[in-house]
Motif scaffolding. Sequence first.
Motif, short mmCIF file in Angstrom:
data_model
loop_
_atom_site.label_atom_id
_atom_site.label_comp_id
_atom_site.label_asym_id
_atom_site.label_seq_id
_atom_site.Cartn_x
_atom_site.Cartn_y
_atom_site.Cartn_z
N ALA A 46 -9.36 13.04 -1.41
CA ALA A 46 -8.14 13.13 -0.61
C ALA A 46 -7.20 12.05 -1.11
O ALA A 46 -7.65 10.94 -1.40
N VAL A 47 -5.92 12.38 -1.25
CA VAL A 47 -4.98 11.41 -1.80
C VAL A 47 -4.02 10.91 -0.72
O VAL A 47 -3.97 11.48 0.38
N ALA A 48 -3.27 9.88 -1.04
CA ALA A 48 -2.29 9.31 -0.12
C ALA A 48 -1.47 10.42 0.52
O ALA A 48 -0.98 11.31 -0.19
N GLY A 49 -1.35 10.39 1.83
CA GLY A 49 -0.61 11.43 2.55
C GLY A 49 -1.52 12.46 3.18
O GLY A 49 -1.11 13.18 4.08
N ALA A 91 -7.25 3.85 4.14
CA ALA A 91 -7.19 5.00 5.06
C ALA A 91 -7.47 4.51 6.47
O ALA A 91 -8.29 3.62 6.68
N LEU A 92 -6.76 5.10 7.42
CA LEU A 92 -6.91 4.69 8.82
C LEU A 92 -7.74 5.73 9.59
O LEU A 92 -7.46 6.92 9.52
N VAL A 93 -8.75 5.25 10.30
CA VAL A 93 -9.58 6.13 11.11
C VAL A 93 -8.85 6.41 12.42
O VAL A 93 -8.46 5.48 13.12
N ARG A 139 0.85 -1.20 0.00
CA ARG A 139 0.00 0.00 0.00
C ARG A 139 0.88 1.25 0.00
O ARG A 139 1.01 1.95 0.99
N PRO A 140 1.53 1.50 -1.17
CA PRO A 140 2.45 2.64 -1.24
C PRO A 140 1.69 3.96 -1.17
O PRO A 140 0.50 4.02 -1.48
N ALA A 141 2.41 5.03 -0.78
CA ALA A 141 1.80 6.36 -0.71
C ALA A 141 1.67 6.92 -2.12
O ALA A 141 2.37 7.84 -2.51
N ASN A 142 0.77 6.32 -2.88
CA ASN A 142 0.63 6.64 -4.30
C ASN A 142 -0.87 6.82 -4.57
O ASN A 142 -1.66 5.94 -4.26
N THR A 144 -24.19 18.32 12.66
CA THR A 144 -24.63 17.91 11.32
C THR A 144 -24.33 16.44 11.04
O THR A 144 -24.46 15.99 9.90
N GLY A 145 -23.92 15.70 12.02
CA GLY A 145 -23.70 14.27 11.81
C GLY A 145 -22.32 13.83 12.23
O GLY A 145 -21.52 14.60 12.75
N ARG A 146 -22.06 12.56 11.94
CA ARG A 146 -20.82 11.95 12.40
C ARG A 146 -19.67 12.28 11.44
O ARG A 146 -19.81 12.13 10.23
N LEU A 147 -18.56 12.71 12.01
CA LEU A 147 -17.37 12.99 11.20
C LEU A 147 -16.29 11.98 11.55
O LEU A 147 -15.99 11.78 12.72
N THR A 148 -15.72 11.38 10.52
CA THR A 148 -14.69 10.37 10.72
C THR A 148 -13.37 10.92 10.19
O THR A 148 -13.26 11.21 9.00
N TYR A 149 -12.40 11.11 11.07
CA TYR A 149 -11.09 11.63 10.66
C TYR A 149 -10.21 10.48 10.20
O TYR A 149 -10.10 9.48 10.92
N VAL A 150 -9.64 10.63 9.01
CA VAL A 150 -8.79 9.55 8.50
C VAL A 150 -7.46 10.09 8.00
O VAL A 150 -7.35 11.23 7.59
N ARG A 151 -6.48 9.22 8.04
CA ARG A 151 -5.24 9.45 7.32
C ARG A 151 -5.28 8.52 6.11
O ARG A 151 -5.43 7.30 6.27
N VAL A 152 -5.18 9.10 4.92
CA VAL A 152 -5.14 8.28 3.72
C VAL A 152 -3.68 7.86 3.52
O VAL A 152 -2.80 8.71 3.40
N TYR A 153 -3.44 6.58 3.56
CA TYR A 153 -2.07 6.09 3.39
C TYR A 153 -1.77 5.75 1.93
O TYR A 153 -0.64 5.82 1.49
N SER A 154 -2.82 5.38 1.23
CA SER A 154 -2.61 4.86 -0.11
C SER A 154 -3.84 5.17 -0.96
O SER A 154 -4.96 5.20 -0.44
N GLY A 155 -3.62 5.43 -2.26
CA GLY A 155 -4.75 5.63 -3.17
C GLY A 155 -5.43 6.97 -3.01
O GLY A 155 -4.87 7.92 -2.45
N THR A 156 -6.66 7.05 -3.53
CA THR A 156 -7.44 8.29 -3.52
C THR A 156 -8.83 8.00 -2.96
O THR A 156 -9.48 7.05 -3.40
N LEU A 157 -9.25 8.81 -2.01
CA LEU A 157 -10.57 8.65 -1.40
C LEU A 157 -11.45 9.74 -2.00
O LEU A 157 -11.20 10.93 -1.81
N ARG A 158 -12.49 9.31 -2.78
CA ARG A 158 -13.32 10.30 -3.47
C ARG A 158 -14.70 10.39 -2.87
O ARG A 158 -15.24 9.39 -2.40
N LYS A 159 -15.24 11.57 -2.97
CA LYS A 159 -16.64 11.77 -2.64
C LYS A 159 -17.48 10.81 -3.48
O LYS A 159 -17.27 10.71 -4.69
#
Length: 379
Positions: free
Chosen positions: A337-340, A282-284, A272-275, A292-307
Amino acid sequence: MRTHDLTTVRNLGILAHVDAGKTTVTERILHRTGATHKTGEVHDGTTVTDFDPQERDRGITIFAAAVSCTWDGHRLTLIDTPGHVDFTAEVERSLRVLDGAVAVFDAVAGVEPQSETVWRQADRHGVPRIAFVNKLDRAGADLDRAVASIRARLHPAPLVVQLPIGREDGFRGVVDLVRLPSDAPDEARRRRRVLEEAVAELHPVALEEFCATGRVSAETLEKALRELTLSGDGLVVLCGAAYRDHGIEPLLDAVVAYLPSPADVPPVRADRPANPAAPVAALVFKVVATATGRLTYVRVYSGTLRKGDQVRDAGRTERIARVLRVQADRHSEVDCAVAGDIVAVAGPKAARVGATLCAPEAPVVLEPPVTADPVVSVA
Ligand code: GDP
């Protein structure tokens, strides 16, 4: 700033003994970088990183918050880590998602017992650090003594890169010893020499230059200081008085110059490279209930997290309804959000702290499950 250029990202924590000035340093950084337009004061309960009413009441930072700001073309995300000894589990959790840290010390007290606890935790997580000796304006403040206590108790090779000007109430700011100004006082020249010798002892390229020319250039010093920070063989020490805004800009410059980007640290897992193009993982690290609801904070380690993405969390599928970047007390919506990156997402209903959100076609668990965490209400 290119969004996908990992080298312009700094995810960092501010580590400190309670009362050393972590909240004030954070506030002044946010103010200086323009992320906030007012400077919250600790004593009137208006600080912007302390969202939680319980935090405001107690005047200490209890729950981590991730706040982004921009400096010199770099995106800095500050992951606020609690300094109170009761919350070391919370410190551990935030240490997992940051790449580097600023350790803040009180110039009168020097290294205090909790500073040691947090320091050892950061050692265990291999977090590269720089030090900021704060409150140089206080009666009894003494940079040399504080540095001696760092050397005796935390790190064998502190490398002081500034000379304070004035003492205690007369403290007026700092002279940069790396990029020494042409009108620098003799004492600054003497200390620059001390710094060159100390760096030459630790770094082969600096040593070679020192032997060949009798000095170490600013460029070589900067490069060596960065490498010594990343390897942990040297500890860059800065100083100031956050309260008076002295030393904040040099501290921001040092964060950019010396602390690692997500590209400088080993990937969380080899597969799971930082790419941004890799499967998303992603790690919570924090879950917050807001009005306005539940917010989950994540660190994206790899890939791209899209809406709009569907992600897996253990056996469940969750939908990413929104991706938010937190800027002090505001959230701004982004497409992905992208890796990193460190962001908050809305949508996941059940993800807990320690959970991995990942691509359904490439399931992965980044961390062994940790103890269940209650959702913290801030609204
Ligand atoms: P934290 O517990 O580490 O977050 O520390 P705070 O930022 O809340 O600061 C603790 C106290 O020290 C507050 O009363 C601040 O106003 C004060 N303080 C912070 N920075 C400075 C400084 O540079 N000089 C002086 N004299 N006081 C400071």
